[in-house]
Scaffold this active site. Structure first.
Site, PDB file in Angstrom:
ATOM      1  CE  LYS A 199      -3.693   2.733   2.207  1.00 11.15           C
ATOM      2  NZ  LYS A 199      -4.818   2.297   3.481  1.00 11.15           N
ATOM      3  CE  LYS A 252      -5.909   1.756  -0.679  1.00 11.36           C
ATOM      4  NZ  LYS A 252      -6.612   1.913   0.829  1.00 11.36           N
TER       5      LYS A 252
HETATM    6  C1  PBG Z   1      -7.631   3.185   6.016  1.00 14.71           C
HETATM    7  C2  PBG Z   1      -8.156   3.151   4.578  1.00 14.71           C
HETATM    8  C3  PBG Z   1      -7.634   4.107   3.366  1.00 14.71           C
HETATM    9  C4  PBG Z   1      -8.002   3.542   2.050  1.00 14.71           C
HETATM   10  C5  PBG Z   1      -8.464   2.130   2.819  1.00 14.71           C
HETATM   11  N1  PBG Z   1      -8.639   2.415   3.932  1.00 14.71           N
HETATM   12  C6  PBG Z   1      -6.944   5.611   3.443  1.00 14.71           C
HETATM   13  C7  PBG Z   1      -5.801   5.947   3.604  1.00 14.71           C
HETATM   14  O1  PBG Z   1      -4.906   4.882   3.484  1.00 14.71           O
HETATM   15  O2  PBG Z   1      -5.464   6.828   3.703  1.00 14.71           O
HETATM   16  C8  PBG Z   1      -8.032   4.435   0.181  1.00 14.71           C
HETATM   17  C9  PBG Z   1      -8.670   3.345   0.285  1.00 14.71           C
HETATM   18  C10 PBG Z   1      -9.257   4.818  -1.479  1.00 14.71           C
HETATM   19  O3  PBG Z   1      -8.604   5.977  -1.360  1.00 14.71           O
HETATM   20  O4  PBG Z   1     -10.596   4.194  -1.908  1.00 14.71           O
HETATM   21  N2  PBG Z   1      -6.180   3.549   5.945  1.00 14.71           N
END
Ligand code: PBG
Length: 328
Positions: A199, A252
């Site tokens: 991520k 992601k």
């Molecule tokens: C929680 C999380 C996030 C997303 C999914 N789980 C945001 C982040 O890490 O700031 C992002 C999902 C999206 O942008 O559609 N940590």
């Protein structure tokens, strides 16, 4: 002698020929729909930066899930917005927390719909970070092992409520192994883990933070989410989660990281998911609203690209529409 002309166009001449030789197929089984549930509201609340996406009040979750089933989807992923936030993310692991209650409501209404829960602390922390923080002078730290303890409690409470799959999205070190061990020790050895394994610290999460009311109040997430420049490190991150017992690994965001997705799929023999995130959704929506893109065609092309690049599963805000579009 007459030179042989290669004619690849022979197989593109008609829709039937193109259907016959197509390599990548999309079906409704490929897609997972995110749902946002908020304890703070009594009616659906649209998210301005994500046209078509809403926050649901708790009493509407079951009906929303029923619609998802009717559309032919297999799975949703849940995000919660609690009434109160604090420094210990108490709402994240509360037995009757917003996500825990939503899981129960969905399972009661549609027992066969797979419920995945996002396991993170940011929506529940007053400061909006994904872990426990310590401020020291000018600097703040996100404490790893203290955060993992709370993530473990959160994952167990989701499993206890009936979640089929827990999906840690925090990027703390060692959380997959800790969650696996705790699930096994508490009788939830059948609860699967889909880890947000690679991520990245991305600008494309912007609209989500409006939807989940989770922007960090200070600093950014770059000490835990990955540097977008690093591919080898992403493979190391995925390898760790595989070793620690992840059942599904996720990359992601999606489009800016297709190379990572491809390499993960090639290297690890594991179901691979990709999250097409809020900012990627918002870009296409904005262009389509102006008439600059054909939304359906653009989305089908994006999803085909993700699957071609190795995604077995795609988390997308278009999941319901895609169930319809891929049936045609
Ligand atoms: C929680 C999380 C996030 C997303 C999914 N789980 C945001 C982040 O890490 O700031 C992002 C999902 C999206 O942008 O559609 N940590």
């Amino acid at each position: 002698m007459r030179k042989l002309v290669r004619r690849p166009r022979r197989l593109r001449r008609s829709p039937s020929l193109r259907n016959l030789v197509r390599e990548t197929h999309l079906t409704s089984h490929d897609f997972i729909l995110p749902l946002f549930v908020s304890e703070k509201i009594r009616e659906r609340r649209p998210i301005a930066s994500m046209p078509g996406v809403v926050q649901l009040p708790p009493h509407e979750v079951a009906a929303a899930a029923a619609q998802v089933c009717a559309a032919g989807l297999e799975a949703v992923i849940l995000f919660g917005i609690p009434n109160d936030k604090d420094e210990q993310a108490s709402g994240a692991h509360a037995e009757k927390g917003v996500v825990q209650e939503a899981v129960r409501a969905i399972k009661k209404e549609c027992p066969d719909l797979l419920v995945i829960t996002d396991v993170c602390l940011c929506e529940y922390m007053s400061h909006g970070h994904c872990g426990v923080t310590r401020i020291d002078g000018e600097h703040f730290h996100v404490l790893n092992d203290e955060s993992v303890e709370l993530l473990v409690k959160t994952a167990i409470s989701h499993a206890a409520a009936g979640a089929d799959i827990v999906a840690p999205s925090d990027m703390m070190d060692g959380r997959v192994g800790a969650i696996r061990e705790a699930l096994d020790a508490t009788g939830f050895e059948q609860t699967a883990i889909m880890s947000y394994a690679a991520k990245f610290a991305s600008a494309f999460y912007g609209p989500f933070r409006e939807a989940a009311e989770s922007p960090p109040q200070f600093g950014d997430r770059r000490t835990y989410q990955m540097d977008p420049a690093n591919a080898n490190e992403a493979l190391r991150e995925v390898a760790l989660d595989v070793e620690e017992g992840a059942d599904i690994v996720m990359v992601k965001p999606a489009l800016p990281y297709l190379d990572i997705l491809w390499r993960v799929r090639e290297r690890f023999d594991l179901t691979t998911a990709v999250y097409h995130v809020s900012g990627e959704y918002a870009m296409v929506k904005a262009a389509a609203e102006r008439g600059w893109l054909d939304e359906e065609q653009a989305v089908l092309e994006i999803m085909t690209g993700l699957k071609r690049a190795g995604a077995d599963l795609i988390v997308t805000y278009w999941a319901k529409e895609l169930a319809e579009w891929t049936r045609r």
